[in-house]
Design a protein around this motif. Structure first.
Motif, PDB file in Angstrom:
ATOM      1  N   ASP A 179       0.826  -1.214   0.000  1.00 32.32           N
ATOM      2  CA  ASP A 179       0.000   0.000   0.000  1.00 32.32           C
ATOM      3  C   ASP A 179       0.862   1.267   0.000  1.00 32.32           C
ATOM      4  OD1 ASP A 179      -2.354   1.368  -0.064  1.00 32.32           O
ATOM      5  OD2 ASP A 179      -2.784   1.170   2.080  1.00 32.32           O
ATOM      6  N   ARG A 180       1.712   1.400  -1.031  1.00 32.68           N
ATOM      7  CA  ARG A 180       2.624   2.534  -1.149  1.00 32.68           C
ATOM      8  C   ARG A 180       2.542   3.090  -2.573  1.00 32.68           C
ATOM      9  NH1 ARG A 180       8.183   0.495   1.866  1.00 32.68           N
ATOM     10  NH2 ARG A 180       7.265   0.096   3.927  1.00 32.68           N
ATOM     11  N   SER A 181       2.311   4.366  -2.663  1.00 32.23           N
ATOM     12  CA  SER A 181       2.102   4.988  -3.976  1.00 32.23           C
ATOM     13  C   SER A 181       3.422   5.284  -4.675  1.00 32.23           C
ATOM     14  CB  SER A 181       1.325   6.292  -3.806  1.00 32.23           C
ATOM     15  OG  SER A 181       1.315   7.023  -5.012  1.00 32.23           O
ATOM     16  N   GLU A 210       3.375  12.792  -0.276  1.00 36.85           N
ATOM     17  CA  GLU A 210       2.519  12.335   0.831  1.00 36.85           C
ATOM     18  C   GLU A 210       1.061  12.679   0.535  1.00 36.85           C
ATOM     19  OE1 GLU A 210       2.936  10.793   3.699  1.00 36.85           O
ATOM     20  OE2 GLU A 210       5.107  10.668   3.967  1.00 36.85           O
ATOM     21  N   ARG A 211       0.835  13.900   0.106  1.00 38.13           N
ATOM     22  CA  ARG A 211      -0.532  14.336  -0.183  1.00 38.13           C
ATOM     23  C   ARG A 211      -1.123  13.543  -1.342  1.00 38.13           C
ATOM     24  NH1 ARG A 211      -2.709  18.861  -3.475  1.00 38.13           N
ATOM     25  NH2 ARG A 211      -4.654  19.603  -2.532  1.00 38.13           N
ATOM     26  N   MET A 212      -0.346  13.345  -2.400  1.00 39.94           N
ATOM     27  CA  MET A 212      -0.847  12.593  -3.548  1.00 39.94           C
ATOM     28  C   MET A 212      -1.190  11.164  -3.153  1.00 39.94           C
ATOM     29  SD  MET A 212       1.263  13.874  -6.914  1.00 39.94           S
ATOM     30  CE  MET A 212       2.888  13.402  -6.350  1.00 39.94           C
ATOM     31  N   ALA A 213      -0.337  10.548  -2.342  1.00 41.84           N
ATOM     32  CA  ALA A 213      -0.609   9.177  -1.894  1.00 41.84           C
ATOM     33  C   ALA A 213      -1.924   9.124  -1.124  1.00 41.84           C
ATOM     34  CB  ALA A 213       0.541   8.668  -1.032  1.00 41.84           C
ATOM     35  N   GLY A 214      -2.112  10.083  -0.220  1.00 42.90           N
ATOM     36  CA  GLY A 214      -3.346  10.104   0.563  1.00 42.90           C
ATOM     37  C   GLY A 214      -4.577  10.326  -0.281  1.00 42.90           C
ATOM     38  N   PHE A 226      -3.758   5.658  -0.737  1.00 43.97           N
ATOM     39  CA  PHE A 226      -2.616   4.868  -0.285  1.00 43.97           C
ATOM     40  C   PHE A 226      -2.260   5.239   1.151  1.00 43.97           C
ATOM     41  CE2 PHE A 226      -1.874   4.648  -4.896  1.00 43.97           C
ATOM     42  CZ  PHE A 226      -1.554   3.295  -5.053  1.00 43.97           C
ATOM     43  N   ARG A 227      -1.659   4.294   1.853  1.00 42.23           N
ATOM     44  CA  ARG A 227      -1.218   4.547   3.224  1.00 42.23           C
ATOM     45  C   ARG A 227      -0.044   5.517   3.250  1.00 42.23           C
ATOM     46  NH1 ARG A 227       2.452   1.331   6.103  1.00 42.23           N
ATOM     47  NH2 ARG A 227       2.311  -0.191   4.410  1.00 42.23           N
ATOM     48  N   GLN A 228       0.840   5.434   2.248  1.00 40.92           N
ATOM     49  CA  GLN A 228       2.012   6.290   2.202  1.00 40.92           C
ATOM     50  C   GLN A 228       2.629   6.189   0.806  1.00 40.92           C
ATOM     51  OE1 GLN A 228       4.173   3.724   5.185  1.00 40.92           O
ATOM     52  NE2 GLN A 228       5.865   3.997   3.747  1.00 40.92           N
ATOM     53  N   PRO A 229       3.548   7.100   0.455  1.00 39.43           N
ATOM     54  CA  PRO A 229       4.245   6.945  -0.820  1.00 39.43           C
ATOM     55  C   PRO A 229       5.370   5.915  -0.697  1.00 39.43           C
ATOM     56  CG  PRO A 229       4.991   8.929   0.276  1.00 39.43           C
ATOM     57  CD  PRO A 229       3.890   8.357   1.131  1.00 39.43           C
ATOM     58  N   GLN A 230       5.735   5.311  -1.811  1.00 40.24           N
ATOM     59  CA  GLN A 230       6.942   4.490  -1.847  1.00 40.24           C
ATOM     60  C   GLN A 230       8.127   5.442  -1.663  1.00 40.24           C
ATOM     61  OE1 GLN A 230       9.851   2.411  -1.789  1.00 40.24           O
ATOM     62  NE2 GLN A 230       8.106   1.054  -2.237  1.00 40.24           N
ATOM     63  N   ALA A 235     -10.404   3.832   0.054  1.00 42.65           N
ATOM     64  CA  ALA A 235     -10.313   4.110  -1.375  1.00 42.65           C
ATOM     65  C   ALA A 235     -11.487   4.962  -1.841  1.00 42.65           C
ATOM     66  CB  ALA A 235     -10.259   2.798  -2.154  1.00 42.65           C
ATOM     67  N   SER A 236     -12.688   4.670  -1.362  1.00 44.49           N
ATOM     68  CA  SER A 236     -13.867   5.432  -1.776  1.00 44.49           C
ATOM     69  C   SER A 236     -13.833   6.858  -1.256  1.00 44.49           C
ATOM     70  CB  SER A 236     -15.133   4.731  -1.269  1.00 44.49           C
ATOM     71  OG  SER A 236     -15.239   3.433  -1.799  1.00 44.49           O
ATOM     72  N   VAL A 237     -13.425   7.016  -0.014  1.00 41.32           N
ATOM     73  CA  VAL A 237     -13.357   8.350   0.580  1.00 41.32           C
ATOM     74  C   VAL A 237     -12.329   9.200  -0.144  1.00 41.32           C
ATOM     75  CG1 VAL A 237     -12.653   9.611   2.650  1.00 41.32           C
ATOM     76  CG2 VAL A 237     -14.211   7.666   2.842  1.00 41.32           C
ATOM     77  N   ALA A 238     -11.190   8.598  -0.505  1.00 39.94           N
ATOM     78  CA  ALA A 238     -10.150   9.334  -1.214  1.00 39.94           C
ATOM     79  C   ALA A 238     -10.665   9.848  -2.552  1.00 39.94           C
ATOM     80  CB  ALA A 238      -8.924   8.454  -1.417  1.00 39.94           C
ATOM     81  N   ALA A 239     -11.377   9.002  -3.299  1.00 41.14           N
ATOM     82  CA  ALA A 239     -11.902   9.414  -4.603  1.00 41.14           C
ATOM     83  C   ALA A 239     -12.907  10.554  -4.451  1.00 41.14           C
ATOM     84  CB  ALA A 239     -12.544   8.219  -5.296  1.00 41.14           C
ATOM     85  N   ALA A 240     -13.773  10.451  -3.441  1.00 45.73           N
ATOM     86  CA  ALA A 240     -14.767  11.500  -3.226  1.00 45.73           C
ATOM     87  C   ALA A 240     -14.097  12.810  -2.821  1.00 45.73           C
ATOM     88  CB  ALA A 240     -15.759  11.066  -2.143  1.00 45.73           C
ATOM     89  N   ARG A 241     -13.041  12.725  -2.050  1.00 44.51           N
ATOM     90  CA  ARG A 241     -12.346  13.941  -1.606  1.00 44.51           C
ATOM     91  C   ARG A 241     -11.697  14.653  -2.790  1.00 44.51           C
ATOM     92  NH1 ARG A 241      -6.814  14.567   1.698  1.00 44.51           N
ATOM     93  NH2 ARG A 241      -6.973  16.790   2.167  1.00 44.51           N
TER      94      ARG A 241
END
Length: 507
Positions: A190-192, A209-213, A217-221, A478-484
């Motif tokens: 789970d790393r972007s 970090e912001r893009m991953a969130g 994703f939990r965090q960036p690679q 995942a759903s909350v991130a897309a809606a945000r």
């Protein structure tokens, strides 16, 4: 407008037909929604860095939302049959032209790696749902048959008396473990990769970090090269998917054996049966063969994915990202099909408890219990008790007896030959070879005793609730991130905007 100044001409017909167009079609069908999500997150970053105003970002997001597999097509002349260029073309041809810096400091490498990983996570969540559904079906069927004796097998030979509930609870336990291991694999990957660029990072101050969130994703690679070169995440998932496939194949093999005419322990309704074109008396169960065949395909895909990465340079390459990666998609499809078929077959299975009981009573499955009783009730040393019990079974078989025909004098005589006297040998034999008693004589936790099976099923249900809850949290993230992302791109949303007078994009 040309998409490249380095190559003069268009892809050849064969190159396009064999590689580019099929790849385009696959990405349009499987990855396009994820690509659109990534593009929207990039828009928010451009807006944060002051390279586009909110209205411009919202306009481009609207064009991106129009993209569907039916809308964009591979075209060697217009977009080099590359979905990335096709998306650019669609946005550029809108009423509002994209801002000059759109796609500045961008690479397809981390973009595609991110899309593949988003798709993988979505597929893994779907597989987890299928796994949990099958496990709960197995547990529900187990709860129906806690007391019915059936033969248990070791080394392909009848060994001890168990119950269908005990056997099916083992399937449920294994599937629960597989769902947990899959959750662990999901969290591990789970790393972007977004923001890694081609391989060495990017020149603008992207907030990884912001893009991953925003992508859930939990965090960036943390390492740029790992982001685009590594497909260890694919290997981790492939291994986690092969695990339940191997398990399901083994259980299906038992069902195939037990549903055969030689056993007749399990039957299936006509809706799951097949016929022979030449032998009208036959009812075949090809659904079991399909399940096992697809499980083999799942394991094969995992092996192919690993082989496809072997010997490749540690860098972004089509060989690793697309050629090897396609095995993961095929693996998911095969496993989901096998799990769905298995759940249907298990739900419809008819367990012939009468045939199972007959098989128990026809064999001497209580030999182990007889040896225990000889030691505990007659004081016979354990190894000698094993010899006496084995000699009794051999002599009884020679006389044509079954376990249901206790011959006390025969046991007494054999024990006497070994220097031991057995009081009430007939009662000892009846206790050892009683099928119903055999189910309840086990007292250790995790045994075939009905109470132990019920306890295991109760614990499994608690486990299913826990792991299903964990998977729901991942789905919701995942759903909350897309809606945000969509909310932030709305014209009215200005809280995230950095003034255009700050082109450096500092936070």
């Amino acid at each position: 407008m040309a998409v490249t100044g380095r190559i003069d001409g268009v892809p050849s017909e064969v190159w396009d037909e064999e590689v580019l167009a099929p790849q385009f079609a696959y990405e349009a069908e499987a990855l396009l929604p994820h690509y659109v999500s990534i593009e929207k997150v990039l828009l928010l970053e451009y807006r944060r860095m002051g390279l586009v105003d909110p209205q411009g970002a919202a306009a481009i997001a609207g064009r991106l939302d129009e993209l569907t597999p039916e809308l964009i097509r591979a075209d060697p002349r217009d977009n080099m049959s590359d979905i990335f260029f096709a998306m650019e073309r669609h946005v550029a041809r809108g009423a509002t032209a994209p801002f000059a810096a759109w796609h500045v400091d961008r690479s397809r490498n981390d973009f595609q790696a991110c899309g593949q990983l988003l798709s993988c996570r979505e597929n893994v969540r779907a597989v987890a749902g299928d796994l949990i559904a099958l496990g709960r079906t197995a547990a529900a069927r187990a709860a129906e048959l806690p007391d019915s004796p059936m033969p248990g097998y070791t080394h392909a030979q009848a060994a001890q008396t168990i119950t269908p509930a005990f056997y099916l609870s083992a399937l449920s336990e294994e599937i629960l473990g597989a769902a947990r291991r899959l959750l662990s694999a999901y969290d591990e990957i789970d790393r972007s990769p977004l923001g890694a660029g081609s391989m060495a990072g990017q020149e603008l101050p992207w907030d990884r970090e912001r893009m991953a969130g925003l992508l859930g994703f939990r965090q960036p690679q943390p390492h740029a090269l790992v982001s685009v070169a590594s497909r260890s995440w694919a290997l981790a998932v492939a291994s986690a998917l092969a695990d339940p496939a191997v398990l399901l194949s083994r259980f299906t093999t038992d069902l195939m054996t037990w549903s055969g005419a030689g056993f007749g322990f399990v039957d299936f309704p006509d809706a799951l049966a097949g016929i022979s074109a030449a032998m009208p008396q036959k009812r075949n169960f090809p659904v079991l063969e399909r399940i096992r065949g697809r499980c083999s395909h799942v394991v094969g895909c995992a092996t192919q994915l690993a082989f496809a990465q072997c010997g490749t340079p540690y860098a972004n390459s089509v060989e690793v990202s697309k050629e090897a990666g396609r095995h993961l998609q095929a693996q998911v499809a095969a496993l989901r099909s096998a799990l769905r078929l298995a759940r249907t077959a298990l739900a419809g299975a008819v367990f012939r408890t009468d045939r199972m009981r007959e098989a128990c009573e026809a064999d001497f499955l209580g030999g182990f219990t007889l040896a225990n009783l000889l030691t505990l009730e007659a004081g016979v040393p354990w190894r000698t008790a094993q010899v006496i019990a084995g000699a009794y079974v051999r002599a009884a078989v020679a006389k044509g007896l079954t376990a249901a025909d206790p011959d006390g004098p025969l046991l007494a005589a054999i024990a006497g030959e070994h220097g031991h006297r057995v009081p009430e040998p007939a009662a000892l034999l009846s206790g050892a070879f009683d099928s119903d008693r055999a189910v309840r004589v086990k007292h250790s936790a995790g045994s075939t005793h009905p109470d132990a099976v019920r306890a295991m099923l109760a614990a499994q249900e608690r486990g299913y609730r826990e792991v299903a809850g964990q998977w729901r949290l991942r789905e919701e993230a995942a759903s909350v991130a897309a809606a945000r992302v969509d909310a932030l791109l709305a014209v009215e949303e200005t809280a995230e905007r950095t003034p255009a007078s700050n082109p450096a994009g500092t936070s």
